[in-house]
Design an enzyme around this catalytic site. Structure first.
Site, short mmCIF file in Angstrom:
data_model
loop_
_atom_site.label_atom_id
_atom_site.label_comp_id
_atom_site.label_asym_id
_atom_site.label_seq_id
_atom_site.Cartn_x
_atom_site.Cartn_y
_atom_site.Cartn_z
N ASP A 298 1.00 -1.30 -0.06
CA ASP A 298 -0.13 -0.09 -0.16
C ASP A 298 0.75 1.20 0.15
O ASP A 298 0.65 2.19 -0.62
CB ASP A 298 -0.91 -0.03 1.28
CG ASP A 298 -1.81 1.13 1.18
OD1 ASP A 298 -2.74 1.21 0.42
OD2 ASP A 298 -2.03 1.97 2.31
N MET A 326 -23.81 4.58 -12.44
CA MET A 326 -22.40 4.83 -12.50
C MET A 326 -21.99 6.15 -12.53
O MET A 326 -21.21 6.96 -11.68
CB MET A 326 -21.55 4.04 -13.71
CG MET A 326 -20.28 4.28 -13.77
SD MET A 326 -19.15 3.47 -12.33
CE MET A 326 -19.06 1.74 -12.75
N VAL A 402 -20.74 6.60 -20.41
CA VAL A 402 -21.92 6.12 -21.13
C VAL A 402 -21.83 4.85 -21.22
O VAL A 402 -20.85 3.92 -20.70
CB VAL A 402 -22.02 6.90 -22.40
CG1 VAL A 402 -21.99 8.42 -22.08
CG2 VAL A 402 -20.72 6.57 -23.30
N THR A 403 -22.93 4.03 -21.88
CA THR A 403 -22.86 2.71 -22.14
C THR A 403 -21.72 1.71 -22.57
O THR A 403 -20.88 2.57 -23.40
CB THR A 403 -24.07 2.27 -22.81
OG1 THR A 403 -24.22 1.11 -23.05
CG2 THR A 403 -23.92 2.64 -24.38
N GLU A 404 -21.27 0.73 -22.37
CA GLU A 404 -19.91 0.19 -22.75
C GLU A 404 -20.15 -0.29 -23.94
O GLU A 404 -20.18 -1.67 -24.36
CB GLU A 404 -19.77 -1.12 -21.74
CG GLU A 404 -18.48 -1.56 -21.76
CD GLU A 404 -17.04 -1.00 -21.08
OE1 GLU A 404 -16.18 -1.59 -21.28
OE2 GLU A 404 -17.36 0.30 -20.78
N LYS A 409 -19.59 5.27 -27.57
CA LYS A 409 -18.33 6.14 -26.74
C LYS A 409 -17.77 6.95 -27.92
O LYS A 409 -17.30 8.04 -27.41
CB LYS A 409 -17.38 5.04 -25.98
CG LYS A 409 -17.99 4.50 -24.86
CD LYS A 409 -17.02 3.71 -24.02
CE LYS A 409 -17.25 2.83 -22.70
NZ LYS A 409 -17.66 3.82 -21.78
N HIS A 452 -11.04 3.79 -15.07
CA HIS A 452 -11.99 2.78 -14.73
C HIS A 452 -12.10 2.48 -13.22
O HIS A 452 -11.43 2.14 -12.42
CB HIS A 452 -11.15 1.37 -15.33
CG HIS A 452 -12.10 0.20 -14.88
ND1 HIS A 452 -11.64 -0.93 -14.75
CD2 HIS A 452 -13.38 0.02 -14.92
CE1 HIS A 452 -12.60 -1.90 -14.61
NE2 HIS A 452 -13.76 -1.27 -14.51
N ASN A 455 -17.55 -0.88 -9.62
CA ASN A 455 -19.11 -0.64 -9.04
C ASN A 455 -19.15 -1.51 -8.02
O ASN A 455 -18.77 -2.50 -7.80
CB ASN A 455 -19.95 -1.04 -10.33
CG ASN A 455 -21.29 -0.53 -10.09
OD1 ASN A 455 -21.52 0.53 -9.42
ND2 ASN A 455 -22.39 -1.06 -10.75
#
Length: 717
Positions: A298, A326, A402-404, A409, A452, A455
């Site tokens: 860490d 998201m 937005v949507t994957e 995109k 990235h 979730n």
């Protein structure tokens, strides 16, 4: 000056009171390394030799008090075995005891963090005064050990067994009010009154108004409970602690309880020996090695992130594109940490959904008393929903969420670029799509980066920052610093399908699919991997992720790595997808989901799931050996982690291990894939790969491992 060492100085103040000051030279914090412990011994000798000293105030020359032992020294100390660890600890106890036994009152003035050995230092004092800005605690359990400089013995006598166990087992630093309530400190004062308050306590003790010797005597004797009370206290403590910590996975809490129980009826010196012996048992466990390694990793990750600070440009205004769950989560996270953020979408219903997500998360914070209603209002005011790009000229970074879908995109990214300043960073929150590919839609690919989030955004600590072929260092640095500001741990990775975490995760799902095809029961696989230490088994995990999401991701990975991620058969996951069983999102997948009493989705066995996958099981239905399941699942995952190191997707084993723990829940007490290979033994691990190589390329040992085995090398040490 009575003593002037590298870590400690002792000088007279007034009225026979001396200041015993910790200020380790050349370091930003005080810590008990070998040099400090030797200086501690010398400083005590200097105090004993000075007849003018009537009392001591123990202070710190740093903004923290003492942060604990020097963890970087643990590896060498712990590698020597139990007897050597006890032989190392007992002289340290003698030094701490000699300070406690000084025939004069001692008051700790705790100005900042006093953790681990730092708080154990406070416990050998007769009184403790705490600044309102300070925190105290014994968090060693997080390292797979427990307090070893007398903390378990002294704290249990000071605040009682129940409270002491809670302090040590929960390993959470205590704020002043809680520490005062439990009796671990004697007073809490404003920071600017700390030295005066501590000095005043010493004066009262010197004058006899306070019976400091009686206060000290409590710590020198056995715990004041009769045998029946002791038995009840320890039985209660064991029930509470072991319900939260499986001793097979985290042995330290049970070893702590055993040593506390062994020492409870003993006087200090004998109780300290019991503490040292139990500590040594914990210190030699593989879990302690893994968890201490995790702490050091860490620090490595934080240091790597800090190096980007100089190259970043300030982010005074952020924006997020896409106001779904998201996007709303990203907006909440930014706003709650003080960054104003615009949330854009193409319709009011979507904006309402994003604001609802942020509002729900903030409401929970208020309900848990972690935020005041006025702070909730201020945070919501930092999120500005919009349908247009009008305000985007003021934006420093835009996060696309937005949507994957690569085509969607690309359109959104190109449109965004036309509406922002030339130096605005554009980040894509994609989980699998190549950043280099998406950058082709842009005029300024150097300003484009992957960011990235995992979730749910508010809970998952990791952010992968992805460097595309043309991404500039400024874009990387700015994104890293923003992620840190948002309370996340950023790890920079290079571009490839799935980046780091998903690239490693999908072979794990592939291993699961192959086991089911070969006749393994998915419930057995889940049970075995849960017992191994994963938060959930792979069938349950793919249900939670979403089977449609998993199938889509698998297609991307198969295209990128056809030699080992493109199966020549249809597996159970795809069978579920074709049967429109998508997991938790439509309540049927490998399991069936129904709301429990708390309104959460709980899984139950669904016989239909077995009917769906039956045509795709080609092996004989049988109960597999548990170790075979573990080996097959872990080899696929660990091999891909090593390949990411080979391909320079991730820079270090430390970052790879941290990413797997924070991103997909790799069992922390196993330390990460690289630590797992080390603890298995690199040569033994390669032999396992050879044993299962017939299953496919995913099981073949990477060349890096073969070279390491041949040269007797490890990832760590």
């Amino acid at each position: 000056m009575i003593h002037a060492g590298n870590a400690i100085t002792v000088q007279m103040l007034a009225d026979g009171i001396a200041e015993f000051r910790f200020d380790l030279q050349g370091e930003s914090v005080n810590k008990f390394n070998r040099a400090t412990i030797e200086d501690f011994k010398a400083a005590i000798a200097a105090v004993k030799a000075n007849n003018d000293i009537k009392g001591l105030v123990v202070t710190s020359g740093k903004s923290t008090f003492i942060v604990g032992a020097d963890i970087t020294e643990f590896g060498q100390n712990f590698a020597q075995g139990e007897k050597a660890i006890v032989d190392w600890l007992m002289p340290v106890h003698e030094i701490f005891n000699s300070f406690e036994d000084l025939d004069l009152p001692k008051v700790a003035a705790i100005n900042g963090m006093a953790l681990g050995g730092g708080f154990e230092m406070c416990l050998v004092c007769d009184y403790r005064v705490m600044s309102e800005a300070a925190q105290v605690g014994l968090p060693e359990i997080k390292l797979g050990i427990y307090p070893g400089f007398g903390g378990s013995v002294r704290l249990s006598r000071l605040i009682g067994i129940d409270n002491a166990v809670e302090w040590m087992a929960m390993a959470t630093p205590k704020k002043p009010a809680a520490a005062l309530k439990d009796g671990a400190v004697d007073a809490v004062v404003a920071a600017d009154k700390l030295l005066d308050a501590a000095t005043d306590l010493v004066k009262q003790a010197i004058s006899g108004r306070l019976n400091w010797k009686a206060k000290r005597q409590e710590k020198l004797e056995a715990v004041k409970l009769n045998p029946l009370e002791q038995m009840m206290a320890f039985n209660t403590a064991k029930g509470a602690v072991l319900a939260k910590a499986n001793p097979a996975q985290y042995p330290a809490p049970k070893l702590l309880l055993d040593s506390l129980q062994a020492g409870a009826s003993l006087a200090r010196d004998e109780a300290l020996k019991a503490e040292a012996e139990g500590f040594a048992k914990a210190a030699v466990t593989p879990q302690a090695e893994a968890l201490i390694g995790l702490f050091i990793n860490d620090q490595v990750v934080k240091k790597a992130s800090k190096q980007h600070e100089k190259g970043a440009h300030p982010v005074n205004q952020a924006a997020v594109l896409g106001a779904g769950i998201m996007g709303g989560g990203i907006a909440y996270q930014a706003a709650s940490k003080g960054t104003p953020i615009i949330m854009k979408d193409i319709g009011n219903p979507q904006l309402a959904l994003g604001m609802k997500e942020a509002n729900n998360l903030l409401t929970k914070q208020v309900e848990r008393k972690k935020m005041k209603p006025v702070q909730m209002g201020e945070t919501l005011a930092r999120i500005r929903p919009t349908l247009s790009y009008e305000e985007f000229k003021e934006v420093d970074i835009v996060i696309e969420a937005v949507t994957e879908n690569p085509k969607v995109k690309e359109i959104v990214l190109a449109e965004t670029e036309k509406n922002v300043r030339e130096n605005t960073i554009i980040a894509s929150n994609t989980s699998t799509i190549s950043i280099t590919r998406l950058a082709k839609a842009l005029q300024r690919p150097e300003n484009f980066v992957g960011m990235h989030f995992f979730n749910p955004v508010h809970m998952m600590p990791l952010v992968e920052v992805i460097r595309g072929e043309k991404t500039s260092e400024e874009a990387i640095a700015t994104t890293v610093v923003l992620a840190q500001k948002m309370g996340k741990t950023p790890i920079v990775v290079n571009d490839c399908p799935g980046f780091l975490v998903n690239r490693v995760l999908f072979p794990y799902f592939g291993a699961f699919d192959l086991l089911v095809k070969d006749g393994a029961d998915f419930q057995q696989i889940d049970n075995v991997m849960s017992k191994f230490g994963w938060p959930m088994g792979p069938a349950y995990l793919i249900d939670v992720v979403g089977i449609d999401t998993g199938v889509h991701g698998a297609e991307v990975m198969a295209e990128g790595f056809p030699d080992r991620m493109k199966p020549d058969y249809k597996g159970a996951i795809e069978a579920m997808y074709e049967a429109k069983r998508l997991g938790q999102k439509n309540d049927v997948g490998f399991y069936k989901y129904e709301l429990d009493k708390k309104g959460k989705k709980a899984k139950t066995v669904d016989p239909t799931a077995y009917e769906v996958i039956a045509p795709f099981v080609t092996g004989e239905k049988r109960e597999f050996d548990n170790q075979e399941i573990i080996d097959r699942m872990m080899l696929a995952l660990c091999n891909e982690t090593v390949r990411c190191l080979e391909d320079n997707i991730v820079a270090t084993a430390s970052e790879a291990d941290m990413a797997m723990i924070m991103g997909i829940g790799f069992p922390p007490f196993r330390g990460g894939p690289c630590r797992y290979i080390d603890q298995t033994g690199v040569a033994e691990y390669v032999a396992l790969c050879d044993k299962y190589a017939h299953l496919g390329k995913a099981y073949e040992a990477p060349q890096m491992l073969r070279d390491m085995a041949a040269n007797n090398k490890k990832f760590y040490g």
